[in-house]
Design a protein around this motif. Structure first.
Motif, PDB file in Angstrom:
ATOM      1  N   UNK A 246      -8.062 -42.270  14.581  1.00 43.47           N
ATOM      2  CA  UNK A 246      -9.216 -41.724  15.290  1.00 43.47           C
ATOM      3  C   UNK A 246      -9.513 -40.292  14.910  1.00 43.47           C
ATOM      4  N   UNK A 247      -8.472 -39.469  14.816  1.00 42.49           N
ATOM      5  CA  UNK A 247      -8.680 -38.065  14.456  1.00 42.49           C
ATOM      6  C   UNK A 247      -9.200 -37.934  13.025  1.00 42.49           C
ATOM      7  N   UNK A 248      -8.625 -38.727  12.109  1.00 39.20           N
ATOM      8  CA  UNK A 248      -9.066 -38.668  10.716  1.00 39.20           C
ATOM      9  C   UNK A 248     -10.479 -39.232  10.566  1.00 39.20           C
ATOM     10  N   UNK A 249     -10.803 -40.222  11.391  1.00 42.20           N
ATOM     11  CA  UNK A 249     -12.126 -40.832  11.330  1.00 42.20           C
ATOM     12  C   UNK A 249     -13.239 -39.901  11.764  1.00 42.20           C
ATOM     13  N   UNK A 250     -12.893 -38.857  12.501  1.00 41.63           N
ATOM     14  CA  UNK A 250     -13.891 -37.857  12.885  1.00 41.63           C
ATOM     15  C   UNK A 250     -14.213 -36.911  11.732  1.00 41.63           C
ATOM     16  N   UNK A 251     -13.330 -36.902  10.723  1.00 42.59           N
ATOM     17  CA  UNK A 251     -13.497 -35.966   9.612  1.00 42.59           C
ATOM     18  C   UNK A 251     -14.221 -36.600   8.426  1.00 42.59           C
ATOM     19  N   UNK A 252     -14.030 -37.919   8.240  1.00 46.75           N
ATOM     20  CA  UNK A 252     -14.679 -38.607   7.111  1.00 46.75           C
ATOM     21  C   UNK A 252     -15.273 -39.924   7.597  1.00 46.75           C
ATOM     22  N   UNK A 253     -16.526 -40.178   7.234  1.00 47.19           N
ATOM     23  CA  UNK A 253     -17.264 -41.324   7.773  1.00 47.19           C
ATOM     24  C   UNK A 253     -16.717 -42.675   7.322  1.00 47.19           C
ATOM     25  N   UNK A 254     -16.161 -42.743   6.103  1.00 44.46           N
ATOM     26  CA  UNK A 254     -15.784 -44.050   5.563  1.00 44.46           C
ATOM     27  C   UNK A 254     -14.614 -44.688   6.313  1.00 44.46           C
TER      28      UNK A 254
ATOM     29  N   UNK B  53     -12.565 -46.339  19.355  1.00 44.35           N
ATOM     30  CA  UNK B  53     -12.985 -45.637  20.569  1.00 44.35           C
ATOM     31  C   UNK B  53     -12.656 -44.140  20.461  1.00 44.35           C
ATOM     32  N   UNK B  54     -11.529 -43.832  19.867  1.00 42.82           N
ATOM     33  CA  UNK B  54     -11.128 -42.436  19.680  1.00 42.82           C
ATOM     34  C   UNK B  54     -12.127 -41.709  18.778  1.00 42.82           C
ATOM     35  N   UNK B  55     -12.613 -42.395  17.743  1.00 41.42           N
ATOM     36  CA  UNK B  55     -13.581 -41.784  16.827  1.00 41.42           C
ATOM     37  C   UNK B  55     -14.927 -41.576  17.520  1.00 41.42           C
ATOM     38  N   UNK B  56     -15.419 -42.628  18.174  1.00 41.07           N
ATOM     39  CA  UNK B  56     -16.779 -42.606  18.716  1.00 41.07           C
ATOM     40  C   UNK B  56     -16.881 -41.810  20.007  1.00 41.07           C
TER      41      UNK B  56
ATOM     42  N   UNK C 197      11.438 -45.920  14.515  1.00 40.48           N
ATOM     43  CA  UNK C 197      10.073 -45.793  15.015  1.00 40.48           C
ATOM     44  C   UNK C 197       9.774 -44.339  15.401  1.00 40.48           C
ATOM     45  N   UNK C 198      10.816 -43.589  15.823  1.00 42.17           N
ATOM     46  CA  UNK C 198      10.597 -42.183  16.165  1.00 42.17           C
ATOM     47  C   UNK C 198      10.141 -41.395  14.936  1.00 42.17           C
ATOM     48  N   UNK C 199      10.805 -41.644  13.800  1.00 38.83           N
ATOM     49  CA  UNK C 199      10.421 -40.952  12.573  1.00 38.83           C
ATOM     50  C   UNK C 199       8.995 -41.303  12.168  1.00 38.83           C
ATOM     51  N   UNK C 200       8.666 -42.587  12.242  1.00 38.82           N
ATOM     52  CA  UNK C 200       7.324 -43.021  11.858  1.00 38.82           C
ATOM     53  C   UNK C 200       6.276 -42.531  12.863  1.00 38.82           C
ATOM     54  N   UNK C 201       6.678 -42.438  14.129  1.00 35.62           N
ATOM     55  CA  UNK C 201       5.778 -41.905  15.164  1.00 35.62           C
ATOM     56  C   UNK C 201       5.363 -40.480  14.827  1.00 35.62           C
ATOM     57  N   UNK C 202       6.340 -39.616  14.538  1.00 36.26           N
ATOM     58  CA  UNK C 202       6.018 -38.220  14.263  1.00 36.26           C
ATOM     59  C   UNK C 202       5.309 -38.061  12.923  1.00 36.26           C
ATOM     60  N   UNK C 203       5.600 -38.942  11.973  1.00 35.41           N
ATOM     61  CA  UNK C 203       4.880 -38.904  10.698  1.00 35.41           C
ATOM     62  C   UNK C 203       3.406 -39.245  10.921  1.00 35.41           C
ATOM     63  N   UNK C 204       3.147 -40.267  11.722  1.00 40.11           N
ATOM     64  CA  UNK C 204       1.755 -40.641  12.030  1.00 40.11           C
ATOM     65  C   UNK C 204       1.051 -39.512  12.772  1.00 40.11           C
ATOM     66  N   UNK C 205       1.755 -38.891  13.693  1.00 36.80           N
ATOM     67  CA  UNK C 205       1.185 -37.783  14.470  1.00 36.80           C
ATOM     68  C   UNK C 205       0.776 -36.632  13.551  1.00 36.80           C
ATOM     69  N   UNK C 206       1.646 -36.263  12.616  1.00 34.39           N
ATOM     70  CA  UNK C 206       1.340 -35.158  11.705  1.00 34.39           C
ATOM     71  C   UNK C 206       0.181 -35.516  10.778  1.00 34.39           C
ATOM     72  N   UNK C 207       0.145 -36.745  10.296  1.00 32.96           N
ATOM     73  CA  UNK C 207      -0.942 -37.160   9.410  1.00 32.96           C
ATOM     74  C   UNK C 207      -2.301 -37.004  10.089  1.00 32.96           C
ATOM     75  N   UNK C 208      -2.332 -37.297  11.386  1.00 30.51           N
ATOM     76  CA  UNK C 208      -3.587 -37.169  12.117  1.00 30.51           C
ATOM     77  C   UNK C 208      -4.039 -35.734  12.288  1.00 30.51           C
ATOM     78  N   UNK C 209      -3.120 -34.786  12.114  1.00 30.39           N
ATOM     79  CA  UNK C 209      -3.441 -33.370  12.313  1.00 30.39           C
ATOM     80  C   UNK C 209      -3.811 -32.652  11.016  1.00 30.39           C
ATOM     81  N   UNK C 210      -3.559 -33.286   9.879  1.00 32.09           N
ATOM     82  CA  UNK C 210      -3.849 -32.656   8.592  1.00 32.09           C
ATOM     83  C   UNK C 210      -5.307 -32.871   8.201  1.00 32.09           C
ATOM     84  N   UNK C 211      -5.773 -32.081   7.263  1.00 26.58           N
ATOM     85  CA  UNK C 211      -7.173 -32.142   6.838  1.00 26.58           C
ATOM     86  C   UNK C 211      -7.393 -33.140   5.703  1.00 26.58           C
ATOM     87  N   UNK C 212      -6.318 -33.696   5.184  1.00 24.58           N
ATOM     88  CA  UNK C 212      -6.419 -34.571   4.010  1.00 24.58           C
ATOM     89  C   UNK C 212      -6.362 -36.032   4.440  1.00 24.58           C
TER      90      UNK C 212
END
Length: 258
Positions: A194-202, A228-231, A150-165
């Motif tokens: 939530x972070x990715x949802x702020x970048x793309x509406x869909x 809630x994070x998005x809105x 879960x630690x590996x998947x936690x940090x993978x999810x964290x990084x995905x939220x920080x990327x622009x893609x």
């Protein structure tokens, strides 16, 4: 608290790491504390805590940075030195390929520290700015591999939220993590969505669809947290917050209206 406590191998290394971090925050015996954490890094007992605290010291002193670079000269400490430098965003270009090998290390703590270091390296240097697609695929493969901790998947999810893609398959995989057994991973996945949802509406449309499909699930609150994070842009503290918001707006007895 005496810094020599950090060298007592009869005391759990995790406890020693916490104590060292406290000493660092107190600005007490900084040189000796740094040396103690160098020993932790060399031993590999608490790699994540070691690189986290060492990072703070190196921000203060170029002398400490030279000691980290010296780790590259010894085969037994070379890879952990590379890991520490990546975490600090100070990795030499010549060592980048060797650092990426750490993602496949047999040591779990090295793997998830390397994933966390990817985020730091991406933020602090330009070395990975042309590798965003590769970073997404790397993190996605970690999330999809249920043998990863879960630690590996936690940090993978964290990084995905920080990327622009972002992509539909990426969001769907993060939505899958909302139903993981580990609540910490659930929260980080919700924050990433939530972070990715702020970048793309869909993303909101996919998220609302997921919430409606899981109205009677114990995990529905995680979806509400992501929305809630998005809105609202509120930092998620507990996954149960989403469930409370869910029940406040009518729970499974009402249709969602956003």
């Amino acid at each position: 608290m005496n810094w020599r406590f950090l060298l007592d191998e009869n005391i759990d290394s995790f406890d020693r790491s916490f104590a060292g971090y406290a000493l660092y925050r107190l600005e007490s015996d900084s040189e000796n504390v740094f040396e103690a954490f160098i020993e932790e890094l060399k031993s590999g007992k608490q790699v994540w805590w070691a690189v986290t605290v060492i990072n703070r010291f190196v921000e203060q002193s170029e002398t400490f940075l030279q000691e980290i670079l010296a780790l590259l000269e010894t085969p037994s400490t070379r890879l952990r030195g590379i890991l520490a430098l990546a975490y600090m965003g100070r990795l030499p270009d010549t060592e980048l390929q060797e650092f990426l090998i750490l993602l496949e290390s047999s040591e779990k703590i090295v793997r998830f520290t390397a994933i966390d270091a990817l985020s730091k390296l991406h933020d602090k240097s330009s070395k990975l700015h042309d590798k965003s697609e590769w970073l997404v695929q790397t993190c996605l493969s970690v999330l999809q591999n249920r043998r990863c901790s879960y630690e590996e998947r936690y940090y993978a999810a964290k990084l995905l939220g920080e990327l622009e893609i972002t992509s539909e398959i990426l969001i769907e995989e993060l939505l899958t993590q909302l139903r993981d057994d580990n609540s910490t991973l659930q929260i980080e996945a919700a924050m990433a969505i939530g972070r990715l949802g702020k970048k793309v509406d869909w993303v909101i449309s996919l998220l609302i669809q997921w919430i409606e499909q899981h109205q009677d699930s114990e995990f529905v609150g995680n979806g509400i947290d992501a929305l809630w994070e998005i809105v609202e842009g509120k930092r998620i503290l507990k996954s149960s917050l989403g469930y409370r918001r869910f029940t406040q707006i009518g729970g499974s007895n009402s249709k969602f209206k956003f």
